[in-house]
Design a protein around this motif. Structure first.
Motif, PDB file in Angstrom:
ATOM      1  N   ASP A 207     -30.514  34.717  21.400  1.00  0.00           N
ATOM      2  CA  ASP A 207     -29.813  34.118  20.276  1.00  0.00           C
ATOM      3  C   ASP A 207     -28.583  33.344  20.722  1.00  0.00           C
ATOM      4  O   ASP A 207     -28.439  32.142  20.433  1.00  0.00           O
ATOM      5  CB  ASP A 207     -29.433  35.218  19.291  1.00  0.00           C
ATOM      6  CG  ASP A 207     -28.858  34.693  17.986  1.00  0.00           C
ATOM      7  OD1 ASP A 207     -28.953  33.476  17.736  1.00  0.00           O
ATOM      8  OD2 ASP A 207     -28.325  35.496  17.212  1.00  0.00           O
ATOM      9  N   ASN A 211     -30.258  30.052  22.887  1.00  0.00           N
ATOM     10  CA  ASN A 211     -30.501  29.297  21.657  1.00  0.00           C
ATOM     11  C   ASN A 211     -31.974  29.314  21.270  1.00  0.00           C
ATOM     12  O   ASN A 211     -32.573  28.283  20.951  1.00  0.00           O
ATOM     13  CB  ASN A 211     -30.004  27.852  21.804  1.00  0.00           C
ATOM     14  CG  ASN A 211     -29.976  27.118  20.470  1.00  0.00           C
ATOM     15  OD1 ASN A 211     -29.810  27.732  19.420  1.00  0.00           O
ATOM     16  ND2 ASN A 211     -30.136  25.802  20.497  1.00  0.00           N
ATOM     17  N   GLN A 212     -32.551  30.506  21.282  1.00  0.00           N
ATOM     18  CA  GLN A 212     -33.951  30.691  20.897  1.00  0.00           C
ATOM     19  C   GLN A 212     -34.030  31.769  19.811  1.00  0.00           C
ATOM     20  O   GLN A 212     -34.484  32.881  20.045  1.00  0.00           O
ATOM     21  CB  GLN A 212     -34.791  31.077  22.115  1.00  0.00           C
ATOM     22  CG  GLN A 212     -34.836  29.992  23.181  1.00  0.00           C
ATOM     23  CD  GLN A 212     -35.660  30.394  24.387  1.00  0.00           C
ATOM     24  OE1 GLN A 212     -36.101  31.536  24.508  1.00  0.00           O
ATOM     25  NE2 GLN A 212     -35.871  29.470  25.298  1.00  0.00           N
ATOM     26  N   ARG A 244     -31.819  30.827   9.998  1.00  0.00           N
ATOM     27  CA  ARG A 244     -32.082  29.725  10.926  1.00  0.00           C
ATOM     28  C   ARG A 244     -33.560  29.576  11.251  1.00  0.00           C
ATOM     29  O   ARG A 244     -34.045  28.467  11.443  1.00  0.00           O
ATOM     30  CB  ARG A 244     -31.287  29.938  12.215  1.00  0.00           C
ATOM     31  CG  ARG A 244     -29.810  29.595  12.072  1.00  0.00           C
ATOM     32  CD  ARG A 244     -29.095  29.737  13.395  1.00  0.00           C
ATOM     33  NE  ARG A 244     -28.782  31.134  13.696  1.00  0.00           N
ATOM     34  CZ  ARG A 244     -28.847  31.669  14.914  1.00  0.00           C
ATOM     35  NH1 ARG A 244     -29.270  30.959  15.927  1.00  0.00           N
ATOM     36  NH2 ARG A 244     -28.508  32.919  15.106  1.00  0.00           N
TER      37      ARG A 244
END
Length: 286
Positions: A207, A211-212, A244
């Motif tokens: 996270d 950034n996944q 998100r």
């Protein structure tokens, strides 16, 4: 989003209890023949090679909520921690020495603490816990190469030491080796798929650092499922991640479809596409 890195094997009185209970999984300290044999290959690398070779392999480490024939939830029983379940007693003399060494560390008498832990490793070479503490002390002294060697030595002495996996992975994350940290967390989950700390820290890595969020969400859910609603922070993080990803269905709790009342009623209903969280996901680029 403020993230807190969770490591159940760190400093303080709690760490002493955890590590000492884990020492029971290290083999007999009175019988050198029973000490674990030195592995011929790197424990973490070997485990990760197996993990990476299986498609969709991470999802096989997720806990699953089961249902009975009536559609009622079945109580989930987590797998036991392999590091704390071996039936081997730890001599009281070792416990006392470990506690004292840990007290020195808490009191920031790092040099004396290091000497005390090193003495334990010499006298009891089949103990892996002291090597984890030596890794922590090396980090405090900014001796990063020595710290990594100590964490890996702990895993060499006892590949079942889940605390050592977590310590090594957090070290790798702190030094910017995110791929290495991911690999180590996966190795820990291969050993113990119900390891809450590994799920949570892997989720945070995906996270916040990689950034996944779609890869983070299943592991946040796994942590929450395994520990219950004890940590409101994780509940908030999971809500934020779901915003998100747009994935509201659970990776852990997938209820069975309701029973059809009659064939005629079922025929009158439109066919629904079979969608699962995994099917709805799109693969993210590193």
């Amino acid at each position: 989003m403020a993230m807190v890195f969770v490591n159940p094997a760190r400093r303080g009185a709690l760490i002493t209890t955890i590590l000492l209970s884990g020492c029971a999984g290290l083999g007999s300290m009175n019988d050198p023949v029973s000490a674990p044999e030195k592995p011929e290959v790197d424990v973490v690398a070997a485990a990760v090679t197996q993990v990476e070779s299986a498609p969709g392999s991470e999802h096989r480490y997720l806990p699953r909520q089961a249902y009975d024939a009536q559609g009622e939830k079945v109580t989930y029983v987590p797998a036991p921690n392999p590091y704390t379940t071996a039936p081997v007693a730890v001599p009281s003399e070792v416990i006392a020495r470990f506690q004292r060494a840990n007290e020195l560390m808490v009191e920031e008498q790092h040099r004396d603490a290091r000497k005390a832990f090193e003495a334990i490793t010499r006298d009891y070479p089949d103990l892996s816990g002291p090597w984890v503490k030596l890794g922590e002390l090396a980090e405090i002294g900014e001796r990063m190469e020595r710290a990594e060697k100590s964490y890996r030595k702990a895993l060499e002495v006892n590949p079942d030491n889940v605390n050592a996996y977590l310590s090594l992975a957090l070290f790798q994350r702190r030094t910017g080796d995110f791929d290495g940290a991911r690999a180590t967390y996966l190795s820990a989950l291969q050993l113990w798929s119900d390891f809450p700390g590994a799920h949570l820290n892997l989720a945070i890595l995906y996270d916040l650092y990689l950034n996944q969020p779609k890869k983070a969400q299943p592991h946040y859910e796994a942590y929450q499922f395994l520990v219950g609603d004890e940590d409101p922070r994780v509940a908030d993080w999971l809500i934020e991640v779901r915003r998100r990803t747009g994935i509201e269905t659970s990776f852990i709790d997938i209820p069975p479809p309701p029973p059809e009342t009659t064939g005629e009623a079922a025929a009158s209903e439109p066919m629904a596409a079979d969608k699962s969280p995994a099917a709805e996901q799109t693969e993210e680029n590193g």
